[in-house]
Design a protein around this motif. Sequence first.
Motif, short mmCIF file in Angstrom:
data_model
loop_
_atom_site.label_atom_id
_atom_site.label_comp_id
_atom_site.label_asym_id
_atom_site.label_seq_id
_atom_site.Cartn_x
_atom_site.Cartn_y
_atom_site.Cartn_z
N UNK A 1 0.86 -1.18 0.00
CA UNK A 1 0.00 0.00 0.00
C UNK A 1 0.90 1.23 0.00
N UNK A 2 0.92 1.92 -1.13
CA UNK A 2 1.78 3.09 -1.30
C UNK A 2 0.97 4.37 -1.12
N UNK A 3 1.61 5.38 -0.57
CA UNK A 3 1.00 6.71 -0.43
C UNK A 3 1.91 7.72 -1.10
N UNK A 4 1.34 8.54 -1.98
CA UNK A 4 2.14 9.57 -2.64
C UNK A 4 1.26 10.79 -2.89
N UNK A 5 1.92 11.92 -3.13
CA UNK A 5 1.22 13.17 -3.43
C UNK A 5 1.58 13.58 -4.85
N UNK A 6 0.55 13.86 -5.65
CA UNK A 6 0.77 14.22 -7.06
C UNK A 6 0.12 15.57 -7.36
N UNK A 7 0.66 16.30 -8.35
CA UNK A 7 -0.05 17.48 -8.82
C UNK A 7 -1.45 17.09 -9.29
N UNK A 8 -2.42 17.99 -9.11
CA UNK A 8 -3.81 17.67 -9.40
C UNK A 8 -4.00 17.10 -10.81
N UNK B 1 -15.20 14.15 -4.20
CA UNK B 1 -15.11 14.87 -2.93
C UNK B 1 -13.81 15.66 -2.80
N UNK B 2 -12.95 15.64 -3.83
CA UNK B 2 -11.69 16.39 -3.77
C UNK B 2 -11.99 17.87 -3.99
N UNK B 3 -11.64 18.75 -3.02
CA UNK B 3 -11.94 20.17 -3.17
C UNK B 3 -11.32 20.75 -4.44
N UNK B 4 -12.06 21.59 -5.18
CA UNK B 4 -11.56 22.10 -6.46
C UNK B 4 -10.31 22.96 -6.32
N UNK B 5 -10.10 23.56 -5.13
CA UNK B 5 -8.94 24.43 -4.95
C UNK B 5 -7.66 23.66 -4.59
N UNK B 6 -7.78 22.34 -4.37
CA UNK B 6 -6.63 21.54 -3.97
C UNK B 6 -5.69 21.35 -5.15
N UNK B 7 -4.46 21.83 -5.02
CA UNK B 7 -3.50 21.77 -6.13
C UNK B 7 -2.71 20.47 -6.14
N UNK B 8 -2.59 19.83 -4.99
CA UNK B 8 -1.92 18.53 -4.90
C UNK B 8 -2.87 17.52 -4.28
N UNK B 9 -2.84 16.30 -4.80
CA UNK B 9 -3.78 15.27 -4.38
C UNK B 9 -3.01 14.09 -3.79
N UNK B 10 -3.41 13.67 -2.61
CA UNK B 10 -2.77 12.52 -1.96
C UNK B 10 -3.43 11.24 -2.48
N UNK B 11 -2.60 10.31 -2.93
CA UNK B 11 -3.06 9.08 -3.56
C UNK B 11 -2.68 7.89 -2.68
#
Length: 244
Positions: A165-172, A188-198
């Motif tokens: 199970x990997x966790x990473x943050x990517x540009x939106x 449910x991801x807020x539209x203003x969020x520039x980076x998304x945690x995956x």
Amino acid sequence: MTATPHLHTQRLELDDQTLREWDASVLKSDGEGIVLDRSAFYPGGGGQPPDEGVLVWGGVRTRIVGVRKGDDLVLIPHDEDPLPPAGTAVRGALDDERRTWLMRTHSGLHLLSGVVFRDFNALVTGGNMEPGTARMDFNLPEVPADFKARIEEACNVEVVKDHRIDVKVLPREEAFAIPDIIRTATNLVPPELEEVRIVDIVGLDTQADGGTHVESTRWIGKIEVLKVENKGKGFRRLRIAIRD
């Protein structure tokens, strides 16, 4: 009159989900709660409840019974415990058993979601969890008679495969280029969020998610499907328990 600056706690749990104790300094302490410069308390979200634990300072223990996330991360102390003044050095400690069970349960829900999406092409419409138990709702108009047993068996096959199970943050933009990254019926991801945690159960399920997880599926334990409920209008609710 100058505005009060936002304090912005460093979120330690986002980088290290195994962390249970750490040193910190109190930035703010009043009737609203306690703000630290560094914290591993998960504030809750996405159906996962907040962490609980203690702050130890000057020979005193202040129990933390909840967390509120706004402009800052505010720790909610037990109403019978003293507040450490601003500037106090503290040692934070999570309730390890609670956090570990929540991580196992949350990862179990992601595995369940991945199995139902793979086998029935159904999206999640809601969910909630407590340590060791959870529910997840799906847009499933029809299911076979052996649905409950099939899902439980399929989930536990994937547990035993020990997917990392990997966790990473990517540009939106890069995150949303991943096929089926949103497994909920509503994004449910807020539209203003520039980076998304995956959160990626490698080979099974990849989702945008902000919660805490175990390092591989074998750490989830056995998944028991307790009940399948018909919630009307094509929706099914699955209630699960995590067993050792």
